[in-house]
Design an enzyme around this catalytic site. Structure first.
Site, PDB file in Angstrom:
ATOM      1  N   GLU A  66       0.826  -1.209   0.000  1.00 59.26           N
ATOM      2  CA  GLU A  66       0.000   0.000   0.000  1.00 59.26           C
ATOM      3  C   GLU A  66       0.862   1.262   0.000  1.00 59.26           C
ATOM      4  O   GLU A  66       0.555   2.236  -0.671  1.00 59.26           O
ATOM      5  CB  GLU A  66      -0.944   0.017   1.219  1.00 59.26           C
ATOM      6  CG  GLU A  66      -1.947  -1.124   1.248  1.00 59.26           C
ATOM      7  CD  GLU A  66      -3.030  -1.007   0.173  1.00 59.26           C
ATOM      8  OE1 GLU A  66      -3.029  -0.019  -0.575  1.00 59.26           O
ATOM      9  OE2 GLU A  66      -3.867  -1.935   0.090  1.00 59.26           O
ATOM     10  N   ARG A  70       0.812   3.785  -3.252  1.00 61.93           N
ATOM     11  CA  ARG A  70       0.200   5.095  -3.004  1.00 61.93           C
ATOM     12  C   ARG A  70       1.257   6.169  -2.776  1.00 61.93           C
ATOM     13  O   ARG A  70       1.191   7.257  -3.366  1.00 61.93           O
ATOM     14  CB  ARG A  70      -0.735   5.041  -1.795  1.00 61.93           C
ATOM     15  CG  ARG A  70      -1.852   4.023  -1.975  1.00 61.93           C
ATOM     16  CD  ARG A  70      -2.873   4.076  -0.836  1.00 61.93           C
ATOM     17  NE  ARG A  70      -3.653   2.841  -0.820  1.00 61.93           N
ATOM     18  CZ  ARG A  70      -4.908   2.754  -0.411  1.00 61.93           C
ATOM     19  NH1 ARG A  70      -5.527   3.823   0.025  1.00 61.93           N
ATOM     20  NH2 ARG A  70      -5.542   1.592  -0.413  1.00 61.93           N
ATOM     21  N   ASP A 100      -5.302  -9.872  -7.969  1.00 61.38           N
ATOM     22  CA  ASP A 100      -5.626  -8.980  -9.098  1.00 61.38           C
ATOM     23  C   ASP A 100      -4.428  -8.311  -9.776  1.00 61.38           C
ATOM     24  O   ASP A 100      -4.154  -8.511 -10.967  1.00 61.38           O
ATOM     25  CB  ASP A 100      -6.648  -7.921  -8.661  1.00 61.38           C
ATOM     26  CG  ASP A 100      -6.296  -7.196  -7.349  1.00 61.38           C
ATOM     27  OD1 ASP A 100      -5.254  -7.523  -6.742  1.00 61.38           O
ATOM     28  OD2 ASP A 100      -7.051  -6.300  -6.947  1.00 61.38           O
ATOM     29  N   GLU A 106     -12.034   0.831 -10.206  1.00 59.85           N
ATOM     30  CA  GLU A 106     -11.680  -0.087 -11.296  1.00 59.85           C
ATOM     31  C   GLU A 106     -12.541   0.038 -12.560  1.00 59.85           C
ATOM     32  O   GLU A 106     -12.016  -0.001 -13.686  1.00 59.85           O
ATOM     33  CB  GLU A 106     -11.690  -1.547 -10.799  1.00 59.85           C
ATOM     34  CG  GLU A 106     -10.547  -1.895  -9.843  1.00 59.85           C
ATOM     35  CD  GLU A 106     -10.750  -1.362  -8.431  1.00 59.85           C
ATOM     36  OE1 GLU A 106     -11.904  -1.003  -8.097  1.00 59.85           O
ATOM     37  OE2 GLU A 106      -9.778  -1.289  -7.656  1.00 59.85           O
ATOM     38  N   THR A 126      -0.833   0.681 -10.199  1.00 57.81           N
ATOM     39  CA  THR A 126      -2.155   0.172  -9.833  1.00 57.81           C
ATOM     40  C   THR A 126      -2.923   1.162  -8.958  1.00 57.81           C
ATOM     41  O   THR A 126      -4.076   0.923  -8.611  1.00 57.81           O
ATOM     42  CB  THR A 126      -2.055  -1.222  -9.178  1.00 57.81           C
ATOM     43  OG1 THR A 126      -3.351  -1.792  -9.086  1.00 57.81           O
ATOM     44  CG2 THR A 126      -1.419  -1.153  -7.807  1.00 57.81           C
TER      45      THR A 126
HETATM   46  C1  DMJ Z   1      -6.254   0.662  -4.852  1.00 52.18           C
HETATM   47  O1  DMJ Z   1      -5.458   0.835  -3.764  1.00 52.18           O
HETATM   48  C2  DMJ Z   1      -5.526  -0.002  -5.970  1.00 52.18           C
HETATM   49  O2  DMJ Z   1      -6.220   0.180  -7.137  1.00 52.18           O
HETATM   50  C3  DMJ Z   1      -5.320  -1.458  -5.738  1.00 52.18           C
HETATM   51  O3  DMJ Z   1      -4.733  -2.082  -6.822  1.00 52.18           O
HETATM   52  C4  DMJ Z   1      -6.639  -2.120  -5.457  1.00 52.18           C
HETATM   53  N1  DMJ Z   1      -7.371  -1.471  -4.458  1.00 52.18           N
HETATM   54  C5  DMJ Z   1      -7.488  -0.044  -4.457  1.00 52.18           C
HETATM   55  C6  DMJ Z   1      -8.663   0.504  -5.210  1.00 52.18           C
HETATM   56  O4  DMJ Z   1      -9.762  -0.265  -5.246  1.00 52.18           O
END
Ligand code: DMJ
Length: 673
Positions: A304, A308, A437, A573, A662
Site C-alpha cells: 500500500e 500510493r 488482481d 476499477e 495500480t
Molecule cells: C487501490 O489501492 C488499488 O487500485 C489497488 O490495486 C486495489 N485497491 C485499491 C482501489 O480499489
C-alpha cells in the site's frame, strides 16, 4: 598650419613645432619625379633637418596613432565576431530545439548513474534513450504542462481565475531565477537539495521546448468541470477536517490514521496536477516539503505504501519536475527495503519505516501474491532515477522467482506465498479479485514499462489470460453477460469482486500494445459486465462483490448481491477500464457510462460539508448508510480516471508514454513506442 607663412618668417624656432613642405617637395623640381629612391632620399633629408624635439614629437604621434589603431582593430574584431556568431547561433538554435525535445527531462529524467546498471541489468543497458515519440503532438512533458496556464480555461466558467493565474504565471516566469518556480510548484532556493545550476537547467530545457511545440489546447468540457468540482468538494472536506492525516471521515468531520503519512494528500498530488488545480497543489506541496517525515516509528504495509506513496511521489516528480518529490521518493524507497530481508527474498507485508525492521502479519508468515508482485513498477523506476539498482534487483528477483514456481493453474496463481519457503500456499484457489488482481496487471505493465523486452513477463501474462478464458469465464442469465468468476479446488463460483473490473482496461492496454486482438474483444464484453454491476443496482453504484446468476429465473437480474457485500468504497476499477476503453475505441458510450457513475457518486456518497463517503448499502437509495470514510484512492484514482475518461485529449497522459501504476499514478515508459 599654413606652410607658406612659416617659410616667409625664416627658420622656425626650435620650440615651435612645424612641418614645412616647400613647393619643390610638393611637386618635384624639374617636373614630376616620383621614383622610390628619390622619395626615400627626400624624406630622409627632411627628417634630418628636423630638430630633436620635432622628431620626438613625430615619433610620439606615430606611436600614439599605432596604439589607437591596435585598440580599434581589436574591438572591431569582437563586434564582427559577435555579429557572425549571432547568425551562427540562430542557425544552431533551430537545429538544437529538436534535440532538447528528445531530452525531455521533466518527463523522463536521465538516470543519475546509468552506467551502474549495466552489469546486472542487461535489459536496462540495452535501453536506447527515448526517441521523440509523437513529434507531431509534442513531447510528453507538454501534455499536461502548466495546466492552470492553459488557455482552454479562459473559455470556461472560470475565466476570471484563469486570467489571474495567467498573470501570476507570467510574473513567476519573469522572476524564475530568483524564485525557482516550476509549473506552479514554488521552490524557495533555500529548500533546494541540488546545486542551483542544475535546477536552472531543469527550468530552462522544458521552457525552450514549450515555445517550439505549443499545440492548440483541447478545451476542458462540462463533464471534466464536474470532475473538478467534485475533486474540490472532496478536497475541501479533507482540508477542513483531516489535513495532513491519512483519510477523511467526512460525517464526523475528523480523520483516520493508517500509516500517519498524509496518505490522501500524497495520493491526490498528481490528480491535482492533471486537473490543473494550482492553488491546491501548491498548498499540498508545502505540506510535503515541511511536514512529510518518514522517520517515524510506524508499521506500514509494503504494497500500500509503495503504490500510493512511492508511486504518488514518483509520478508527481515526473509531472512537475520538482526534485522535492524525488527526494521524498528515495527516502521512502530506502525505508521500505528491509521488507526484502527474508529467507526467500519474498518480501514481508509490513515494514517499520523508522526502525528499519520488517515482519509478516502476526498470524502467518505468508504474504499476499498480489502485494509482492505489484510493487515492481515503482521500485524499478526508482532504480532508473537514482542509478541505484538495489530497488530493481529486489523486485525483479521476486518476479523471476514467481515465474518459476509450481502451483499455478494455466498461468493463474494462488493468493498466498510463504516468505520462508518462497512457495505458494493455500493452493487450488484462483481469482482475479482481491489478493491476486494486480499480479496480472503488473505482468503486462512491467513488460510495457521496460520496452517490451522482458519475455518472461509477457509469457506469464499471456498464459494467465488463457487461464482466465479456460477456467474463469462464464455467462450470466438473463443478459448473458460475460464475467470472471473464481475457482476453488475445481469448483467454479460465480462470484466477481468489483476489483476484477481492472481487467477490461488491462486487456485493452495489452491489445493496444500489439497483443492478441481477441483480448480487445474480451475487454469489450467484460466492461459491459462491469457497467451492469452499476446499472442493475438500485443506487446505480456497484457493490464490492456480486454473484452472477447462471440460470434464468423469472424476476431475477444477472447480478445478485449478498448482504455482506453491498458496500461501495468509491473504488476506481470500472472507471479506470472505461477510460482505457474510450481512449482506444473512441466510443462515446464509455464516457456516458462514466458520467452516470459520477452522478450517482454525487447523489449517494457526497457529504454536504465536504468530502465523499463510502456507503454500506448500494441497494437502498433512500438510505445508503454512509460509512464515514473517504478512501485516498477516490482522489488518487477514481476522480483522476473520470477526468481522463471525459477528456478528448489523447496527450493528456499519453498511453504510449506513460504506464499507470495500480494506484493510477502515471510513470514513464522507458522506451516509448
Ligand atoms: C487501490 O489501492 C488499488 O487500485 C489497488 O490495486 C486495489 N485497491 C485499491 C482501489 O480499489
Amino acid at each position: 598650419m599654413y606652410s607658406g607663412a612659416a617659410a616667409a618668417a625664416g627658420p622656425p624656432r626650435r620650440d615651435f613645432i612645424s612641418v614645412t613642405l616647400g613647393p619643390e617637395e610638393a611637386v618635384g623640381v624639374g617636373g614630376y619625379n616620383n621614383s622610390k629612391a628619390w622619395r626615400r632620399r627626400s624624406c630622409w633629408r627632411k627628417w634630418k633637418q628636423l630638430s630633436r624635439l620635432q622628431r620626438s614629437v613625430i615619433l610620439f604621434l606615430f606611436a600614439f596613432l599605432a596604439v589607437c589603431g591596435v585598440i580599434s582593430y581589436t574591438s572591431m574584431g569582437e563586434a564582427w565576431k559577435s555579429i557572425t556568431n549571432k547568425s551562427l547561433d540562430d542557425q544552431r538554435t533551430e537545429q538544437e530545439i529538436p534535440r532538447l525535445k528528445l531530452a525531455n527531462p521533466a518527463v523522463l529524467p536521465a538516470p543519475q548513474k546509468a552506467d551502474a546498471n549495466h552489469g546486472d541489468y542487461p535489459e536496462l543497458s540495452l535501453q536506447k534513450p527515448p526517441k521523440p515519440p509523437h513529434v507531431r503532438r509534442g513531447p510528453s512533458n507538454l501534455q499536461i504542462k502548466a495546466p492552470w496556464r492553459d488557455t482552454r480555461l479562459k473559455t470556461q466558467h472560470d475565466t476570471l481565475r484563469a486570467v489571474e493565474e495567467l498573470v501570476e504565471a507570467d510574473k513567476v516566469e519573469k522572476t524564475e531565477k530568483s524564485i525557482i518556480s516550476w509549473r506552479g510548484a514554488v521552490i524557495e532556493p533555500d529548500q533546494s537539495t541540488e546545486p542551483p545550476s542544475s535546477k536552472i537547467m531543469e527550468l530552462e530545457k522544458p521552457s525552450s521546448v514549450e515555445a517550439e511545440d505549443q499545440k492548440e489546447p483541447v478545451p476542458i468540457n462540462e463533464r471534466q468541470l464536474a470532475v473538478i468540482e467534485a475533486f474540490r468538494h472532496a478536497w475541501k472536506g479533507y482540508k477542513d477536517f483531516a489535513w495532513g492525516h491519512d483519510e477523511l471521515k467526512p460525517l464526523s468531520k475528523s480523520y483516520s490514521e493508517w500509516f500517519g503519512l498524509g496518505l490522501t494528500l500524497i495520493d491526490a498530488l498528481d490528480t491535482m496536477w492533471i486537473l490543473g488545480l494550482k492553488e491546491e497543489f501548491e498548498e499540498a506541496r508545502k505540506w510535503v516539503a515541511n511536514d512529510l517525515v518518514f522517520d517515524k516509528n510506524v508499521d506500514v504495509n509494503l504494497f500500500e505504501s509503495t503504490i500510493r506513496i512511492l508511486g504518488g511521489l514518483l509520478s508527481t516528480y515526473h509531472l512537475s519536475g520538482d526534485s522535492l518529490f524525488l527526494e521524498k521518493a528515495k527516502d521512502i524507497g530506502n525505508r521500505l527495503m528491509p521488507a526484502f530481508k527474508t529467507p526467500s527474498k519474498i518480501p514481508y507485508s509490513d515494514v517499520n519505516i523508522g526502525r528499519g525492521t520488517a515482519h509478516p502479519p502476526r498470524w502467518t508468515s505468508d504474504s499476499t501474491v498480489a502485494e509482492v508482485t505489484s510493487i515492481q513498477l515503482e521500485f524499478r523506476e526508482l532504480s532508473r532515477l537514482t542509478g541505484d539498482d538495489k530497488f530493481q534487483k529486489a523486485v525483479d528477483e521476486v518476479m523471476k522467482h514467481v515465474h518459476t514456481l509450481s502451483g499455478k493453474n494455466d498461468g493463474l496463481v494462488p493468493m498466498f506465498i510463504n516468505t520462508n519457503s518462497g512457495q505458494f500456499t493455500h493452493l487450488g484457489v484462483y481469482t482475479l479479485g482481491a489478493r491476486a488482481d494486480s499480479y496480472y496487471e503488473y505482468l503486462l505493465k512491467q513488460w510495457i514499462q521496460g520496452g517490451k523486452k522482458e519475455n518472461e513477463l509477457l509469457e506469464d501474462y499471456m498464459r494467465a489470460i488463457e487461464g482466465v478464458k479456460k477456467h474463469l469465464l462464464q455467462r450470466s442469465e438473463p443478459k448473458k453477460l460475460t464475467f470472471v468468476g473464481e475457482l476453488a479446488h475445481g469448483h467454479f463460483s460465480a462470484k466477481m469482486d468489483h476489483l476484477v473490473c481492472f481487467l477490461p482496461g488491462t486487456l485493452a492496454l495489452g491489445a493496444h500494445n500489439g497483443l492478441a486482438a481477441d483480448h480487445m474483444k474480451l475487454a469489450e464484453t467484460l466492461i459491459e459486465t462491469c457497467y451492469q454491476m452499476y446499472a442493475q443496482v438500485e443506487t446505480g453504484l456497484s457493490p464490492e462483490i456480486v454473484h452472477f446468476n447462471l440460470h434464468a429465473q423469472k424476476g431475477h437480474k444477472d447480478v445478485e448481491i449478498k448482504p455482506a457485500d453491498r458496500h461501495n468504497l468509491l473504488r476506481p476499477e470500472t472507471v479506470e477500464s472505461l477510460f482505457y476503453m474510450y481512449r482506444f475505441t473512441g466510443d462515446k458510450k464509455y464516457q456516458d457510462w462514466g458520467w452516470e457513475i459520477l452522478q450517482n457518486f454525487n447523489r449517494y456518497t457526497r457529504v454536504p460539508t465536504g468530502g465523499y463517503t463510502s456507503i454500506n448499502n448500494v441497494q437502498n437509495p433512500s438510505n445508503p448508510e454512509p460509512r464515514d470514510k473517504m478512501e485516498s484512492f477516490f482522489l488518487g484514482e477514481t476522480l483522476k480516471y473520470m477526468f481522463l475518461l471525459f477528456s478528448d485529449d489523447i496527450d493528456l497522459i499519453n498511453l504510449d508514454k506513460y504506464i499507470f501504476n495500480t494506484e493510477a499514478h502515471p510513470l514513464p515508459i522507458w522506451v516509448p513506442a
